[in-house]
Write a protein that holds these residues in place. Structure first.
Motif, PDB file in Angstrom:
ATOM      1  N   ASP A 105      36.908  37.097  39.714  1.00 13.72           N
ATOM      2  CA  ASP A 105      37.879  37.066  40.815  1.00 13.72           C
ATOM      3  C   ASP A 105      39.266  36.698  40.319  1.00 13.72           C
ATOM      4  O   ASP A 105      40.264  37.190  40.839  1.00 13.72           O
ATOM      5  CB  ASP A 105      37.445  36.065  41.901  1.00 13.72           C
ATOM      6  CG  ASP A 105      36.266  36.562  42.716  1.00 13.72           C
ATOM      7  OD1 ASP A 105      35.747  35.778  43.530  1.00 13.72           O
ATOM      8  OD2 ASP A 105      35.859  37.731  42.546  1.00 13.72           O
ATOM      9  N   LEU A 106      39.340  35.835  39.329  1.00 11.58           N
ATOM     10  CA  LEU A 106      40.641  35.474  38.766  1.00 11.58           C
ATOM     11  C   LEU A 106      41.344  36.745  38.308  1.00 11.58           C
ATOM     12  O   LEU A 106      42.536  36.942  38.561  1.00 11.58           O
ATOM     13  CB  LEU A 106      40.448  34.512  37.573  1.00 11.58           C
ATOM     14  CG  LEU A 106      41.682  33.841  36.967  1.00 11.58           C
ATOM     15  CD1 LEU A 106      41.297  32.593  36.169  1.00 11.58           C
ATOM     16  CD2 LEU A 106      42.472  34.762  36.057  1.00 11.58           C
ATOM     17  N   ALA A 108      40.307  40.037  39.125  1.00 14.84           N
ATOM     18  CA  ALA A 108      40.327  41.101  40.134  1.00 14.84           C
ATOM     19  C   ALA A 108      41.225  40.805  41.330  1.00 14.84           C
ATOM     20  O   ALA A 108      41.673  41.727  42.002  1.00 14.84           O
ATOM     21  CB  ALA A 108      38.907  41.384  40.608  1.00 14.84           C
ATOM     22  N   SER A 109      41.439  39.527  41.641  1.00 13.24           N
ATOM     23  CA  SER A 109      42.350  39.166  42.729  1.00 13.24           C
ATOM     24  C   SER A 109      43.638  38.554  42.213  1.00 13.24           C
ATOM     25  O   SER A 109      44.680  38.674  42.864  1.00 13.24           O
ATOM     26  CB  SER A 109      41.733  38.114  43.662  1.00 13.24           C
ATOM     27  OG  SER A 109      40.489  38.512  44.118  1.00 13.24           O
ATOM     28  N   GLY A 110      43.561  37.854  41.097  1.00  6.58           N
ATOM     29  CA  GLY A 110      44.691  37.045  40.644  1.00  6.58           C
ATOM     30  C   GLY A 110      45.595  37.727  39.643  1.00  6.58           C
ATOM     31  O   GLY A 110      46.709  37.285  39.410  1.00  6.58           O
TER      32      GLY A 110
ATOM     33  N   TYR B  28      43.167  31.186  51.491  1.00  2.37           N
ATOM     34  CA  TYR B  28      42.124  30.665  50.610  1.00  2.37           C
ATOM     35  C   TYR B  28      41.468  29.453  51.255  1.00  2.37           C
ATOM     36  O   TYR B  28      40.275  29.289  51.260  1.00  2.37           O
ATOM     37  CB  TYR B  28      42.714  30.214  49.274  1.00  2.37           C
ATOM     38  CG  TYR B  28      43.209  31.327  48.388  1.00  2.37           C
ATOM     39  CD1 TYR B  28      42.357  32.306  47.920  1.00  2.37           C
ATOM     40  CD2 TYR B  28      44.545  31.355  47.990  1.00  2.37           C
ATOM     41  CE1 TYR B  28      42.825  33.303  47.092  1.00  2.37           C
ATOM     42  CE2 TYR B  28      45.003  32.354  47.145  1.00  2.37           C
ATOM     43  CZ  TYR B  28      44.135  33.320  46.708  1.00  2.37           C
ATOM     44  OH  TYR B  28      44.598  34.294  45.880  1.00  2.37           O
ATOM     45  N   MET B  68      44.707  27.944  37.361  1.00  2.00           N
ATOM     46  CA  MET B  68      45.478  28.962  38.090  1.00  2.00           C
ATOM     47  C   MET B  68      46.475  28.302  39.048  1.00  2.00           C
ATOM     48  O   MET B  68      47.285  28.989  39.669  1.00  2.00           O
ATOM     49  CB  MET B  68      44.580  29.896  38.918  1.00  2.00           C
ATOM     50  CG  MET B  68      44.070  31.112  38.179  1.00  2.00           C
ATOM     51  SD  MET B  68      45.357  32.224  37.556  1.00  2.00           S
ATOM     52  CE  MET B  68      45.348  33.549  38.772  1.00  2.00           C
ATOM     53  N   GLN B  70      46.082  26.995  41.978  1.00  2.00           N
ATOM     54  CA  GLN B  70      45.948  27.526  43.333  1.00  2.00           C
ATOM     55  C   GLN B  70      44.924  26.715  44.093  1.00  2.00           C
ATOM     56  O   GLN B  70      44.064  26.049  43.519  1.00  2.00           O
ATOM     57  CB  GLN B  70      45.472  28.987  43.280  1.00  2.00           C
ATOM     58  CG  GLN B  70      46.499  29.969  42.749  1.00  2.00           C
ATOM     59  CD  GLN B  70      45.913  31.352  42.558  1.00  2.00           C
ATOM     60  OE1 GLN B  70      44.698  31.528  42.464  1.00  2.00           O
ATOM     61  NE2 GLN B  70      46.758  32.351  42.488  1.00  2.00           N
ATOM     62  N   GLN B  83      38.600  30.073  43.219  1.00  2.00           N
ATOM     63  CA  GLN B  83      38.419  31.424  43.771  1.00  2.00           C
ATOM     64  C   GLN B  83      37.465  31.310  44.967  1.00  2.00           C
ATOM     65  O   GLN B  83      36.267  31.057  44.828  1.00  2.00           O
ATOM     66  CB  GLN B  83      37.860  32.419  42.740  1.00  2.00           C
ATOM     67  CG  GLN B  83      38.745  32.648  41.530  1.00  2.00           C
ATOM     68  CD  GLN B  83      40.088  33.263  41.873  1.00  2.00           C
ATOM     69  OE1 GLN B  83      40.239  33.969  42.874  1.00  2.00           O
ATOM     70  NE2 GLN B  83      41.093  33.009  41.061  1.00  2.00           N
ATOM     71  N   ALA B 119      40.588  39.903  50.077  1.00  2.69           N
ATOM     72  CA  ALA B 119      40.884  38.892  49.054  1.00  2.69           C
ATOM     73  C   ALA B 119      41.599  39.444  47.831  1.00  2.69           C
ATOM     74  O   ALA B 119      42.285  38.698  47.132  1.00  2.69           O
ATOM     75  CB  ALA B 119      39.587  38.201  48.626  1.00  2.69           C
ATOM     76  N   SER B 120      41.423  40.721  47.535  1.00  7.48           N
ATOM     77  CA  SER B 120      42.135  41.326  46.407  1.00  7.48           C
ATOM     78  C   SER B 120      43.198  42.297  46.873  1.00  7.48           C
ATOM     79  O   SER B 120      44.209  42.490  46.188  1.00  7.48           O
ATOM     80  CB  SER B 120      41.191  42.144  45.514  1.00  7.48           C
ATOM     81  OG  SER B 120      40.092  41.395  45.111  1.00  7.48           O
ATOM     82  N   PRO B 124      46.600  38.550  48.088  1.00  4.04           N
ATOM     83  CA  PRO B 124      47.443  38.251  46.920  1.00  4.04           C
ATOM     84  C   PRO B 124      48.806  38.933  46.974  1.00  4.04           C
ATOM     85  O   PRO B 124      49.721  38.543  46.248  1.00  4.04           O
ATOM     86  CB  PRO B 124      46.646  38.806  45.736  1.00  4.04           C
ATOM     87  CG  PRO B 124      45.280  39.050  46.237  1.00  4.04           C
ATOM     88  CD  PRO B 124      45.390  39.302  47.697  1.00  4.04           C
TER      89      PRO B 124
END
Lengths: 224, 235
Positions: A105-106, A108-110, B28, B68, B70, B83, B119-120, B124
């Motif tokens: 996810d880091l 794929a989303s981040g 989130y 990250m 976050q 995440q 979420a993706s 973001p």
């Protein structure tokens, strides 16, 4: 599904998200038919009415399998894992599975959504002058922010690969993202763990047959 | 940390005036908070103010916890997970009742697909961090550009989601049970409202959202009801 019953993957050779799924299909030995979708030609074939009916997000990859259509690469990979569980792409232990999903996810989303074709086009539009320079810096920043974090996380999760010593979904996300980073001329000096794992993974057959330079839609000048 | 409790850094409200008239918390935060509420998991919340002190997520201490920088980040069972969807899947695997993912793999794929779309594919592209960057590259017309950018990110995603829901939705996003997809939907709709997105093209999204907000777990976790909500913004 095709008449032969094979899954159909809509993919672009250079799309890192498509590459993730191509690796999964290769690792699991799943025979499939590839339908290339060129994200540049004809204004972007993903915007055609036909493709939009298939995937309303107008993105690759999209997989038709077992009578359903799935998009979002990680949703596809998790479905493959649940229906074709061998070899495993997620460990048995829930805590390790959490690490795999967290790293996936880091990326794929981040990272990836912040440096894909679509967003760089928008960045170009708002920055007007110095477009290419702004786009490159933007992409590099998105990747280095993510890689700074990932390099740190891997210190506690990695063995031979991202999480322990078996290939997992996290590795399927890593290799394509590293390829993107190389394309945007990111300096890898701060990322020795990422570099090392990437090199180890690229030696595996599944990562080679699925490589962007070996796809049916790879342009001749980029072909391996 | 007390036995049986988990610490959970989360975001806090933006000061009024940044985005006029609306309280805001990152999506989130809400997804995981809702999951914990639905599963009846007791936890301790550690607020992380994304604005104050230049953004508390940038402190050395928090960065050590989540590189990250976050939210959310969950400390549970001796591990630290970030995440939101990775957190929710872990909760699902270790505290499986009530279910947040159906048993059927095809329905599970739909749940994950919708969750990832949000979420993706949406969040973001319209979070605090990226809007700040958009402001920097656009120089003049900053607020207008940021608003348009956020609206475009959301409407692109919602256009797709509204279409997808035609084949997956029952009472909720996928069938008639609350799933991880619904946990993603509610906070994203809250964001969309904050950015003044017109909901006329999204009757299915609106309807499902309204139905979810009537459930207790979604009320407990709604931005206006968090422990760190400033008094003047509390519902």
């Amino acid at each position: 599904m095709t008449e032969s019953g094979k899954p159909i993957l809509y993919s672009y050779f250079r799309s890192s998200c498509s590459w993730r799924v191509r690796i999964a299909l290769a690792l699991k030995g799943i025979d499939f038919e590839m339908v290339p979708v060129n994200l540049i030609k004809d204004g972007g074939q993903q915007f055609s009415k036909a493709f939009q009916a298939l995937n309303p997000m107008k993105q690759v990859p999209t997989l038709k399998i077992d009578g359903i259509t799935i998009h979002q690469s990680l949703a596809i990979i998790e479905y493959l894992e649940e229906t074709r569980p061998t070899p495993r792409l997620l460990p048995r232990d829930p805590k390790k599975r959490a690490s795999v999903r967290m790293i996936s996810d880091l990326i794929a989303s981040g990272i990836q959504p912040l440096q894909n074709l679509s967003i760089l086009k928008k960045v170009g539009e708002v920055s007007k002058d110095l477009r290419e320079e702004t786009q490159l810096t933007w992409a590099q920043n998105a990747i280095t922010s993510g890689f700074n974090a990932l390099e740190q996380i891997l210190q506690s999760t990695a063995g031979k690969y991202c999480v322990g010593d078996e290939v997992t979904m996290a590795d399927l996300c890593l290799v394509p993202q590293v390829a993107n980073a190389e394309r945007f001329k990111v300096d890898f000096t701060p990322y020795p763990t990422i570099s090392c794992i990437n090199k180890r993974l690229l030696a595996l057959e599944a990562f080679q047959v699925s490589h962007p330079c070996r796809q049916p839609d790879t342009p001749t000048e980029l072909r391996a």
